[in-house]
Design a protein around this motif. Sequence first.
Motif, PDB file in Angstrom:
ATOM      1  N   ASP A   1     -17.090 -49.038 -33.225  1.00  0.00           N
ATOM      2  CA  ASP A   1     -17.299 -48.829 -31.786  1.00  0.00           C
ATOM      3  C   ASP A   1     -17.726 -47.381 -31.545  1.00  0.00           C
ATOM      4  O   ASP A   1     -16.899 -46.467 -31.466  1.00  0.00           O
ATOM      5  CB  ASP A   1     -16.015 -49.144 -31.023  1.00  0.00           C
ATOM      6  CG  ASP A   1     -16.172 -48.989 -29.513  1.00  0.00           C
ATOM      7  OD1 ASP A   1     -17.287 -48.644 -29.042  1.00  0.00           O
ATOM      8  OD2 ASP A   1     -15.170 -49.209 -28.803  1.00  0.00           O
TER       9      ASP A   1
ATOM     10  N   ARG B   1     -18.692 -45.921 -28.989  1.00  0.00           N
ATOM     11  CA  ARG B   1     -18.241 -45.348 -27.717  1.00  0.00           C
ATOM     12  C   ARG B   1     -16.901 -44.627 -27.880  1.00  0.00           C
ATOM     13  O   ARG B   1     -16.550 -43.788 -27.068  1.00  0.00           O
ATOM     14  CB  ARG B   1     -18.123 -46.440 -26.655  1.00  0.00           C
ATOM     15  CG  ARG B   1     -19.472 -47.074 -26.286  1.00  0.00           C
ATOM     16  CD  ARG B   1     -19.282 -48.299 -25.460  1.00  0.00           C
ATOM     17  NE  ARG B   1     -18.550 -49.261 -26.304  1.00  0.00           N
ATOM     18  CZ  ARG B   1     -18.038 -50.395 -25.896  1.00  0.00           C
ATOM     19  NH1 ARG B   1     -18.146 -50.746 -24.640  1.00  0.00           N
ATOM     20  NH2 ARG B   1     -17.407 -51.201 -26.707  1.00  0.00           N
ATOM     21  N   ASP B   2     -16.165 -44.974 -28.926  1.00  0.00           N
ATOM     22  CA  ASP B   2     -14.849 -44.372 -29.172  1.00  0.00           C
ATOM     23  C   ASP B   2     -14.999 -43.208 -30.144  1.00  0.00           C
ATOM     24  O   ASP B   2     -15.264 -43.412 -31.332  1.00  0.00           O
ATOM     25  CB  ASP B   2     -13.903 -45.422 -29.755  1.00  0.00           C
ATOM     26  CG  ASP B   2     -12.511 -44.873 -30.048  1.00  0.00           C
ATOM     27  OD1 ASP B   2     -12.251 -43.672 -29.782  1.00  0.00           O
ATOM     28  OD2 ASP B   2     -11.681 -45.648 -30.564  1.00  0.00           O
TER      29      ASP B   2
ATOM     30  N   ARG C   1     -12.794 -43.523 -33.286  1.00  0.00           N
ATOM     31  CA  ARG C   1     -12.839 -44.887 -33.821  1.00  0.00           C
ATOM     32  C   ARG C   1     -12.192 -45.022 -35.206  1.00  0.00           C
ATOM     33  O   ARG C   1     -11.567 -46.033 -35.493  1.00  0.00           O
ATOM     34  CB  ARG C   1     -14.266 -45.422 -33.825  1.00  0.00           C
ATOM     35  CG  ARG C   1     -15.236 -44.619 -34.639  1.00  0.00           C
ATOM     36  CD  ARG C   1     -16.671 -45.096 -34.400  1.00  0.00           C
ATOM     37  NE  ARG C   1     -17.620 -44.146 -34.918  1.00  0.00           N
ATOM     38  CZ  ARG C   1     -18.074 -43.086 -34.251  1.00  0.00           C
ATOM     39  NH1 ARG C   1     -17.668 -42.850 -33.027  1.00  0.00           N
ATOM     40  NH2 ARG C   1     -18.930 -42.262 -34.805  1.00  0.00           N
TER      41      ARG C   1
END
Length: 196
Positions: free
Chosen positions: A157, A159-160, A163
């Motif tokens: 991910d 966006r993290d 992650r």
Amino acid sequence: TLKQATQRLRNIKAEFLNNKLLQSVYADELKQRSVWTTKSINVNGVQLDVFSAGTELRGITYGEVRPTRIIIDDGEDSEAVENPEQREKLLNWFNEVIENLGDSYTRLEVIGTVLHPESLLETLLKRPDFKSRRYSAVIKFAENQQLWDEWHRLLTDLRDPNRLESARQFFERQKNEMLKGAQVLWKQKEDYYQLM
């Protein structure tokens, strides 16, 4: 490559010169050893030479003796194996040169990682005149693939920004269930989590 082959020979030399057990077993032989080079050592009449894959080797002997043991260790180049012409060239070298180097007493071993479905190593694994063994890092995959799918989603991910940590925490919370049924070849080197 020749650089890799000479490094392997350096490792063998270091064992002879620094390993106390080997020194005690081969003490007399090591006293009588001939001159060692970067490509060759001789201990008590046993000659060990290193070459790179693709090298012209026809007719090599030690005195009247042809090679008694030939070891090809990781003889394939990661980039060259992607090229069909290079794969063909290496296979031809093996068939025409390597297989004709020895005699009836010669033992030939080819060791490495399969880098391509049509690589030299994969070809030899399928030949009936070779005794072959294949070892996989993962012997058996974990039973709960759904948890690993969720772990993979967290790990990838973008966006993290955390992650890697998020995926690791997810794993740690459900470690027992995620490792259930999993088996790896060499746990001390690569555990299941590292392999995944």
